[in-house]
Design an enzyme around this catalytic site. Structure first.
Site, PDB file in Angstrom:
ATOM      1  N   GLU A 262       0.878  -1.176   0.000  1.00  0.00           N
ATOM      2  CA  GLU A 262       0.000   0.000   0.000  1.00  0.00           C
ATOM      3  C   GLU A 262       0.912   1.223   0.000  1.00  0.00           C
ATOM      4  O   GLU A 262       1.364   1.686   1.047  1.00  0.00           O
ATOM      5  CB  GLU A 262      -0.910   0.000   1.231  1.00  0.00           C
ATOM      6  N   CYS A 296      -2.491   8.782   2.338  1.00  0.00           N
ATOM      7  CA  CYS A 296      -2.139   8.247   1.021  1.00  0.00           C
ATOM      8  C   CYS A 296      -3.244   8.546   0.022  1.00  0.00           C
ATOM      9  O   CYS A 296      -3.006   8.554  -1.190  1.00  0.00           O
ATOM     10  CB  CYS A 296      -1.852   6.753   1.101  1.00  0.00           C
TER      11      CYS A 296
END
Length: 510
Positions: A262, A296
């Site tokens: 990720e 993110c």
């Protein structure tokens, strides 16, 4: 502070925990943690040694051999109890997350709520670890597939979500029959220690073996590298930058391990002439400045049709002027600090670079000082006119910088601009035009793992699989069928007849 005491955080803490027991780690240095909120010292952690690592791995491996035999719904019951404990400690844990990391109190509490939600999801999942049945081409044969636990699942989490990412992995892995080893970011280890203290109550009450949920706090160069290279860990979930993920992926792949990566996001929102601007503007602002741009999924690029560009810019300038920046524990404030002064330097350098490439800073970009800003980590979120091809726009700057980019023509042109970056995590379009929305969601639309219509890029729900494409790493965590990554798949064929027919009609007689 009362919330720190309530979570069992001491002035000096050990850095390795096997579930209910703390190892006396004192030989690898003391990690001192200061809050970006006010610059004050919170507590310290003694980091783990390689000997500590070996001991915790042996403990986890032993625990797995017992845990995998526990029926999945019984494992789900343990996770249910963890969810209940998190409800009890939501306020102090959310406050610690906010104080240690710098995100707003509402976001800190929201992160703990996300942990509670994933526990609820995992409880239901514990009765739904389904395989398929298939018809065999051979008479009196039955085929099906099933999923078995993998073993030790490691979670390497980042500073921006000190606790939620661990829960995504640990709770799903737990109901799947895996045990979890957590290495949190060295910037926010106290939140991880608090989590271990909270779940220890559940582990003791149920007399679970040590090692089902383990924690190790140590240097990436030693402990992190040991984890990446360790064949006893079949799966590692890594949240971090693309640079970190590229190294981790290569090392894990060399030993044929699995990685859930990720990594970075360069998330864009398209605003078309058919957009509902009163709906779009708040979503854009929250996406860009929430967590001070350190998600993110933070919105970094705003791709606006030239016919409405001036209106959107004016609305954003008005909204940014009204932002309240300050102590994240004060719920009146919208924006807290960056994680540390290195992040502040990165923010300033990015703005200098975009100006050198021809961009124009419309608003913000200053570092705040004086009363209330003593930590030196507070900045004014920036609005910047730029072009998508700029080198700095192509990068992910983990800070509150929003690039305003014009497009002309139809939505296909906007999608082409949007997709022309190396990252592929989250994306969004604001439009009331059905055709534009459907094109954005089509196979030739957004190339991201997450694509939204009329909502922003951040704030994903746990019910959907979370992750992205391209240099975001391709991993998926949390909801949907992401659980399958935590298990090994097995195809089974049963012959309940008296003959031995072979597949594909092959004849073999002896």
């Amino acid at each position: 502070m009362d919330f720190i005491k309530a979570l069992g955080i001491k002035e000096k803490n050990f850095g390795v925990n096997s579930g209910t027991k703390w190892f006396e780690t004192i030989g690898e240095g003391e990690l001192k943690i200061f809050s970006p909120t006010d610059g004050k010292f919170i507590a310290s952690v003694y980091q783990a040694s390689e000997e500590d690592y070996e001991k915790i791995l042996e403990t986890a491996d032993k625990a797995f051999k017992e845990w995998r035999k526990v029926p999945a719904p019984k494992r789900g019951e343990i996770v249910r109890q963890i969810g209940q404990k998190l409800r009890e400690y939501k306020q102090p844990l959310g406050t610690l997350v906010s104080y240690e990391m710098g995100k707003s109190l509402q976001e800190g509490l929201g992160e703990v709520q996300e942990m509670i939600d994933i526990c609820d999801f995992a409880v239901g999942l514990s009765r739904q670890l389904y395989g398929f049945t298939m018809h065999s081409e051979r008479p009196s044969h039955r085929m099906y597939d099933q999923y078995h636990p993998l073993g030790i699942v490691a979670t390497i989490s980042a500073f921006n979500f000190p606790v939620a990412v661990w829960s995504w992995n640990a709770m799903i892995a737990a109901v799947c029959g895996d045990v979890n080893l957590w290495k949190p970011s060295s910037k926010v280890p106290l939140s991880a220690i608090a989590c271990q203290n909270i779940i220890a109550e559940v582990l003791k009450e149920n007399n679970l073996p040590e090692g089902v949920f383990s924690l190790i706090i140590g240097r990436g160069s030693t402990i992190g590298e040991r984890m990446l290279n360790d064949k006893r860990i079949p799966l590692i979930s890594v949240t971090g930058s693309t640079r970190v993920g590229r190294h981790a992926g290569e090392v894990i792949a060399r030993r044929f391990g699995r990685a859930i990566l990720e990594l970075g996001g360069n998330n864009g929102i398209i605003i078309t002439p058919d957009a509902d601007l009163p709906l779009a503007i708040p979503a854009v602002v929250f996406g860009a400045v929430g967590t001070c741009g350190q998600r993110c999924t933070s919105t970094r690029r705003l791709i606006i049709h030239d016919s409405i560009y001036a209106r959107v810019k004016e609305s954003l300038l008005k909204a940014y002027t009204g932002l309240k920046i300050g102590d994240p524990l004060d719920e009146k404030n919208h924006v807290g600090p960056l994680i540390d002064k290195d992040a502040v330097n990165t923010f300033m350098q990015a703005l200098e670079k975009v100006k050198a490439e021809g961009g124009k800073v419309l608003f913000g970009g200053e570092v705040l000082s004086g009363k209330g800003y003593e930590s030196g980590c507070y900045v004014v979120p920036a609005l910047v006119e730029a072009e998508n091809h700029y080198e700095i726009v192509q990068e992910e700057t983990f800070a509150p910088i929003l690039y305003l980019i014009k497009y002309t023509g139809d939505v296909s042109n906007a999608i082409e601009i949007h997709n022309n970056v190396v990252q592929g995590l989250s994306s969004s379009i604001f439009t009331n035009n059905l055709r534009e929305a459907e094109e954005f969601l089509s196979a030739w639309g957004s190339d991201c793992g997450i694509a939204n219509v009329n909502i922003g890029t951040s704030g994903a729900e746990i019910g959907g699989a979370f992750g992205g494409e391209k240099e975001t790493g391709g991993g998926r965590e949390s909801g949907s069928d992401a659980w399958k990554a935590y298990m090994r798949r097995q195809t089974n064929t049963i012959n309940f007849g008296t003959a031995l027919p072979l597949a594909q009609g092959i004849k073999f007689e002896i």
